[in-house]
Design an enzyme around this catalytic site. Structure first.
Site, PDB file in Angstrom:
ATOM      1  N   GLU A  90       0.862  -1.184   0.000  1.00 38.99           N
ATOM      2  CA  GLU A  90       0.000   0.000   0.000  1.00 38.99           C
ATOM      3  C   GLU A  90       0.895   1.230   0.000  1.00 38.99           C
ATOM      4  OE1 GLU A  90      -3.466   2.300   2.631  1.00 38.99           O
ATOM      5  OE2 GLU A  90      -2.704   0.335   3.265  1.00 38.99           O
ATOM      6  N   ASN A 116      -4.595   5.065  -2.046  1.00 33.26           N
ATOM      7  CA  ASN A 116      -5.787   5.640  -1.426  1.00 33.26           C
ATOM      8  C   ASN A 116      -6.319   6.795  -2.276  1.00 33.26           C
ATOM      9  OD1 ASN A 116      -6.127   4.370   1.426  1.00 33.26           O
ATOM     10  ND2 ASN A 116      -3.921   4.733   1.199  1.00 33.26           N
ATOM     11  N   GLU A 121      -8.176   2.318  -3.139  1.00 27.64           N
ATOM     12  CA  GLU A 121      -8.886   2.179  -1.874  1.00 27.64           C
ATOM     13  C   GLU A 121      -9.708   3.432  -1.598  1.00 27.64           C
ATOM     14  OE1 GLU A 121      -6.275   1.212   1.294  1.00 27.64           O
ATOM     15  OE2 GLU A 121      -5.494  -0.616   0.364  1.00 27.64           O
ATOM     16  N   ASP A 169     -12.020   0.656   2.068  1.00 29.38           N
ATOM     17  CA  ASP A 169     -11.149   0.827   3.219  1.00 29.38           C
ATOM     18  C   ASP A 169     -11.982   1.193   4.449  1.00 29.38           C
ATOM     19  OD1 ASP A 169      -8.827   0.900   4.601  1.00 29.38           O
ATOM     20  OD2 ASP A 169      -8.126   2.813   3.786  1.00 29.38           O
ATOM     21  N   GLU A 213      -6.503  -4.611   8.982  1.00 32.40           N
ATOM     22  CA  GLU A 213      -5.517  -3.537   9.085  1.00 32.40           C
ATOM     23  C   GLU A 213      -5.070  -3.363  10.537  1.00 32.40           C
ATOM     24  OE1 GLU A 213      -6.180  -0.179   5.830  1.00 32.40           O
ATOM     25  OE2 GLU A 213      -7.914  -0.322   7.168  1.00 32.40           O
TER      26      GLU A 213
END
Length: 811
Positions: free
Chosen positions: A592, A647, A679, A709, A766
């Site tokens: 990520e 993101n 995300e 997310d 997460e």
């Protein structure tokens, strides 16, 4: 039947045969042509002096005729028939007079006698014919109409001659050559048609003189050609005698005819002068009153309209009695005076009349002219313009410009006052759902609430779309401002209840006082906005008072916003990559991409500090595109089985160009679309839901995967899963961190993992930071996890299985 005897003198040689005599001169030339006989008849068988008089009468009448026709064309339609009739009488009378004066000039062997009835009828024939011709000519200017009008006028002249000759009682008319009369009529028709054509097409003096000459020619041609072709009987002596016995009759006819024609022409000129003068006076937009010795002697139409009475009601009255005025304007000694007044007895409350007077000479004497100008509409328009310039057209409150003037005046006065910045909560939602018309209605209601909450000396202004500001004058302390703020919030709560009204809105207030929170308009407005910002971010529906800490925070935020705009160019931003690990095998499945900002002075700025600033300032769009391109470029160098997750901000999703930005990033970097994962959070779907889902579908159609997310922290998770087929769910770290001590959190993780399995969606846990958390998420069915347990985020990923770190090692 009575006759008019006319003596003849001996100029003709008469041939007697069978009791009949022929005018020898009529046949002189023996067929040399109609025109030669007409000329011979004119030159040798008429008294030349009297013929000149006849031509003078014909010329004057012709000029007068077309002068009157010109007036008929210029005047209004209602008066046109009067002038056409007058022109027809002038033309017919002129032709008739020319004929009989020429008959008197004719030298015959016997006295000529005329029947009164036929003589009068001959004039009537000519007048009627000309009236018809002129009437048709006034309706159209087409060539056919012009030719037809010429033919009618020709028939009138010829008919007048024939009836006039029939009126001769002595000697007896034996006959007239039809052939000669036809030729003469044809020539006259050509002349009259040309006359009417010139009248309709020429300008200036040509329009009068050319047609007049043509009419004279037509009259002469018909008369003298017909006379040369006429046969008379004579039983008297064959000695011609002079026609001098009735000179008085000749003079009477000529004088009367010329007088009539002259008076008609003069009437035309005088009428034109008077009409033009009256039209000039009525053309002005001002009313005019002319007075002498204190009495009105003349008035125009505009004055009658302004005073609301007829002209007769004004004449003879005193001009000043019609107005309500503070000072005199009819001073004869003054050259010019201007005053304002109202019409006495008017029903218009805001009427404004401007009066100006001056001394002039009128009808040979000194008089005073009073000019009246109605300024009512102009004054209303001026007030409307001034109101629009200083007020908001929707709510009627003062606008920003007028409020700034009032604020500067309040600062100059030095008295203590408060400034309350008001911003509406939920107004955009009302606009979006119910439309702009409903939004305008809400703004009007808000203006009424604010106006009711303040005192008479306070000022309320609308300074933006849903932004209002209140100037509370003459306060004794901050408590006065606090009470006003509480009163405004209470009014909103009472009149804008969401439970009763779906269009209800709330308000947030930022309050400053002078001189405590600022000593100039700019700083006061700025500090009020700072306080308002704090109120909106502390729960809305509240009032926040300005303080120094607030100012420092606002200044720091603005500074951070400014520096963030240049962070990319200065290469202060960088990406780090946090591994995504399989909970079963421990293999790295991807990374990520996380954005970091190392400020040269501030040091490492946390993302939760600068990302919200970027979203509010709009710089998130440029930052997001930079992150996307940099992550794709880096991932393109990794092994093909590794993915990269980026993101996406909610602000980016509301921009339709996001899908195109993703396509270009993949194309330019060469990264396979299946290796890119975007995300988004559930909160990104709250605003512009349809547009967001449409953008996500376009991106997913490229082969890019979409992950949700922070799943479980939003507002409609299951509904979102139903409307859009996500590729992955990521459990928020708040649930993972609480699993050891909170059974409910562990149950939520278990439920989400089961939901993912049922929907065939991979689930990522997460925030895994310990071995125990790692074990629990694996036991609950989460196939992937990420967190510090698997290693910190690296700027250059190492594609090997990392050694799990313990909390003691990280410390």
């Amino acid at each position: 039947m009575s006759t008019l005897g006319i003596k003849a003198h001996k100029l003709l040689i008469v041939k007697q045969q069978s009791g009949k005599s022929h005018v020898a001169g009529l046949f002189l030339g023996g067929g040399s042509g109609h025109m030669s006989r007409a000329i011979t008849c004119l030159l040798h068988h008429h008294d030349q002096a009297i013929v000149v008089l006849a031509l003078l009468v014909c010329t004057v009448s012709s000029l007068s005729t077309f002068l009157q026709l010109q007036r008929a064309r210029e005047c209004v339609a209602a008066r046109r028939p009067l002038w056409i009739t007058s022109a027809a009488i002038t033309a017919g009378g002129g032709v008739w007079s020319t004929h009989f004066i020429s008959m008197i000039a004719f030298q015959s062997a016997t006295s000529l006698g005329f029947g009164r009835l036929l003589t009068a009828m001959s004039a009537t024939v000519a007048i009627c014919a000309f009236a018809i011709a002129f009437a048709r000519l006034a309706r159209s200017r087409q060539p056919v109409v012009i030719g037809l009008s010429g033919a009618i006028a020709t028939l009138g002249i010829a008919g007048m001659h024939l009836v006039g000759m029939a009126a001769v009682t002595s000697p007896q008319i034996l006959g007239t050559s039809a052939r000669s009369l036809s030729v003469a009529s044809l020539l006259a028709w050509i002349a009259l048609t040309g006359a009417f054509a010139a009248f309709t097409r020429c300008n200036g003096l040509k329009r009068i003189f050319l047609p007049a000459i043509a009419l004279v020619v037509a009259t002469i041609v018909i008369h003298f050609t017909a006379m040369s072709a006429t046969t008379m009987s004579d039983h008297e002596a064959a000695t011609a005698i002079a026609n001098a016995g009735h000179a008085w009759l000749l003079a009477w006819i000529a004088a009367a005819t010329l007088l009539l024609i002259t008076l008609t022409a003069a009437a035309s000129l005088i009428d034109r002068f008077l009409t033009d003068l009256r039209g000039f006076a009525n053309a002005t937009s001002e009313g005019l009153l002319i007075s002498r010795d204190g009495k009105v002697i003349e008035v125009n139409e505009q004055a009658c309209t302004l005073l609301g009475v007829q002209r007769a009601a004004i004449l003879g009255t005193s001009a000043i009695e019609w107005f309500v005025i503070d000072q005199p304007v009819l001073s004869a000694a003054a050259k010019s005076e201007v005053s304002h007044a109202q019409v006495r007895g008017t029903a218009v409350p805001d009427q404004l009349i401007e009066l100006s007077s001056r001394t002039i000479e009128y009808r040979g004497k000194a008089s005073t002219v009073l000019a009246i100008r109605d300024l009512t509409e102009a004054a209303r328009a001026q007030r409307a313009i001034e109101h629009l310039a200083s007020h908001d057209p929707l709510t009627g409150l003062v606008n920003r410009a007028a409020f700034d003037l009032a604020l500067r005046e309040a600062v100059r006065s030095g008295g203590q006052f408060a400034l309350l910045a008001v911003d509406l909560d939920r107004f955009k939602a009302v606009n979006d759902v119910f439309g702009h018309a409903a939004g305008d209605e809400v703004l009007e209601r808000v203006a009424a609430i604010l106006d009711k909450a303040v005192r008479a000396q306070d000022l309320v202004a609308r300074v933006g779309g849903d932004e209002f500001i209140v100037l509370q004058r003459d306060i004794s302390s901050t408590d006065d401002a606090r009470r006003l703020a509480s009163r405004i919030i209470a009014q909103f709560t009472e009149e804008m209840s969401p439970a009763r009204d779906p269009m209800a809105v709330g308000c947030s207030l930022g309050v400053v006082t002078y001189p405590r929170d600022g000593t100039d308009p700019e700083s006061l407005r700025h500090n009020a906005d700072v306080a308002l910002y704090r109120a909106k971010h502390s729960g809305r529906g509240t009032a926040s008072f300005f303080d120094e800490e607030m100012d420092r925070a606002a200044r720091d935020r603005r500074s951070l916003e400014h520096e963030l705009r240049h962070a990319v160019c200065r290469e202060e931003l960088a990406l780090v990559y946090q591994p995504l690990v399989s909970t079963a095998s421990g293999q790295i499945a991807g990374y990520e991409a996380l954005l970091r900002w190392r400020h040269p002075e501030r040091g490492q700025v946390p993302p939760d500090i600068f990302i919200p600033v970027a979203e509010e300032a709009g710089t998130i769009l440029a930052l997001g595109e930079w992150v996307l391109r940099r992550a794709c470029s880096e991932a393109a160098t990794w092994p093909s089985h590794l993915t990269v997750a980026v993101n996406v901000s909610a602000v980016q999703l509301r921009v339709p160009a996001l899908a195109e930005a993703v396509r270009l990033a993949l194309h330019d970097t060469g990264l396979e679309p299946s290796r890119l994962e975007l995300e988004i959070t559930e909160t990104a779907l709250l605003r512009d839901r349809e547009l967001t889902l449409q953008t996500l579908r376009q991106i997913r159609a490229m082969g890019v995967r979409i992950s949700m997310d922070d799943f479980g922290t939003g507002y409609s998770s299951l509904s979102n899963l139903r409307h859009f087929p996500f590729d992955k769910l990521k459990i928020d770290k708040s649930f993972v961190s609480a699993m050891l001590d909170d059974d409910a959190a562990r149950s939520i993780v278990r439920a989400i993992a089961g939901l993912g399995k049922g929907l065939n969606l991979p689930v990522v846990a997460e925030g895994v930071e310990t071995e125990a958390q790692h074990k629990m998420v694996a036991e609950e069915g989460c196939p992937q996890a990420q967190g510090y347990y698997f290693g910190t985020a690296l700027s250059k990923p190492v594609h090997v299985i990392p050694e799990p770190e313990t909390a003691s090692k990280r410390a």
